[in-house]
Design a protein around this motif. Structure first.
Motif, mmCIF file in Angstrom:
data_model
loop_
_atom_site.group_PDB
_atom_site.id
_atom_site.type_symbol
_atom_site.label_atom_id
_atom_site.label_comp_id
_atom_site.label_asym_id
_atom_site.label_seq_id
_atom_site.Cartn_x
_atom_site.Cartn_y
_atom_site.Cartn_z
ATOM 1 N N GLN A 1 0.839 -1.189 0.000
ATOM 2 C CA GLN A 1 0.000 0.000 0.000
ATOM 3 C C GLN A 1 0.875 1.241 0.000
ATOM 4 O OE1 GLN A 1 -3.035 0.407 -0.446
ATOM 5 N NE2 GLN A 1 -4.385 -0.993 0.675
ATOM 6 N N VAL A 2 0.454 2.208 -0.778
ATOM 7 C CA VAL A 2 1.148 3.483 -0.864
ATOM 8 C C VAL A 2 0.182 4.580 -0.438
ATOM 9 C CG1 VAL A 2 2.278 5.140 -2.382
ATOM 10 C CG2 VAL A 2 2.677 2.685 -2.689
ATOM 11 N N GLN A 3 0.685 5.519 0.318
ATOM 12 C CA GLN A 3 -0.117 6.677 0.724
ATOM 13 C C GLN A 3 0.570 7.962 0.315
ATOM 14 O OE1 GLN A 3 -0.784 6.160 5.010
ATOM 15 N NE2 GLN A 3 -2.937 5.880 4.551
ATOM 16 N N SER A 25 4.487 7.458 1.203
ATOM 17 C CA SER A 25 4.998 6.424 2.098
ATOM 18 C C SER A 25 4.389 5.084 1.750
ATOM 19 C CB SER A 25 4.685 6.788 3.559
ATOM 20 O OG SER A 25 3.290 6.836 3.774
ATOM 21 N N GLY A 26 4.997 4.020 2.274
ATOM 22 C CA GLY A 26 4.498 2.681 2.022
ATOM 23 C C GLY A 26 5.484 1.869 1.209
ATOM 24 N N SER A 27 4.958 0.903 0.481
ATOM 25 C CA SER A 27 5.790 -0.021 -0.290
ATOM 26 C C SER A 27 6.184 0.592 -1.630
ATOM 27 C CB SER A 27 5.034 -1.330 -0.519
ATOM 28 O OG SER A 27 4.684 -1.925 0.708
ATOM 29 N N ILE A 28 7.116 1.520 -1.572
ATOM 30 C CA ILE A 28 7.558 2.232 -2.766
ATOM 31 C C ILE A 28 8.916 1.713 -3.206
ATOM 32 C CG2 ILE A 28 8.173 4.477 -3.719
ATOM 33 C CD1 ILE A 28 6.280 5.708 -1.602
ATOM 34 N N THR A 101 6.000 -0.281 -7.170
ATOM 35 C CA THR A 101 6.128 -0.872 -5.839
ATOM 36 C C THR A 101 7.137 -2.012 -5.788
ATOM 37 O OG1 THR A 101 4.231 -2.271 -6.320
ATOM 38 C CG2 THR A 101 3.804 -0.211 -5.116
ATOM 39 N N ASP A 110 -0.627 7.528 -8.767
ATOM 40 C CA ASP A 110 -1.315 7.499 -7.483
ATOM 41 C C ASP A 110 -1.619 8.933 -7.060
ATOM 42 O OD1 ASP A 110 -0.754 5.310 -4.607
ATOM 43 O OD2 ASP A 110 -2.507 6.442 -5.267
#
Length: 121
Positions: A1-3, A25-28, A101, A110
């Protein structure tokens, strides 16, 4: 998940300034372009400014000379310094990122949730 989380919107008088910030942030795995779009009531979403990982920038004609986009690749953040604001800049501003990701997945766009900018005359 990316925010993508935006901050910095608000109400300002014409001629004033605001600074928008966005943190991804997240799985980048990697981020290519980051930028800002805006959508005013009854209008389509439009590009405001965009910056690549290499630092190349592009601005809407309506904001050139007034807005400045900057980016911190290490922190996955993008900022928009908005000066000499006009009532026609009033809109919801959305953070944008084109990212992947993992090493073997395609880039995709996104968006943040948006932050309201209101410029009073």
């Amino acid at each position: 998940q990316v925010q993508l989380v935006e901050s910095g919107g608000g109400l300002v008088q014409a001629g004033g300034s605001l600074r928008l910030s966005c943190a991804a942030s997240g799985s980048i795995f990697s981020i290519n372009a980051m930028g800002w779009y805006r959508q005013a009531p009854g209008k389509q979403r439009e590009l405001v400014a965009i910056i690549t990982s290499g630092g190349s920038t592009n601005y809407a004609d309506s904001v050139k000379g007034r807005f400045t986009i900057s980016r911190d690749n290490a922190k996955n953040t993008v900022n928009l310094q908005m000066n000499s604001l006009k009532p026609e800049d009033t809109a919801v501003y959305y953070c944008y990122a084109r990212l992947s990701t993992s090493w073997n997945t395609s880039m995709y766009p996104d968006w943040g949730q948006g932050t309201q900018v209101t410029v009073s005359s």
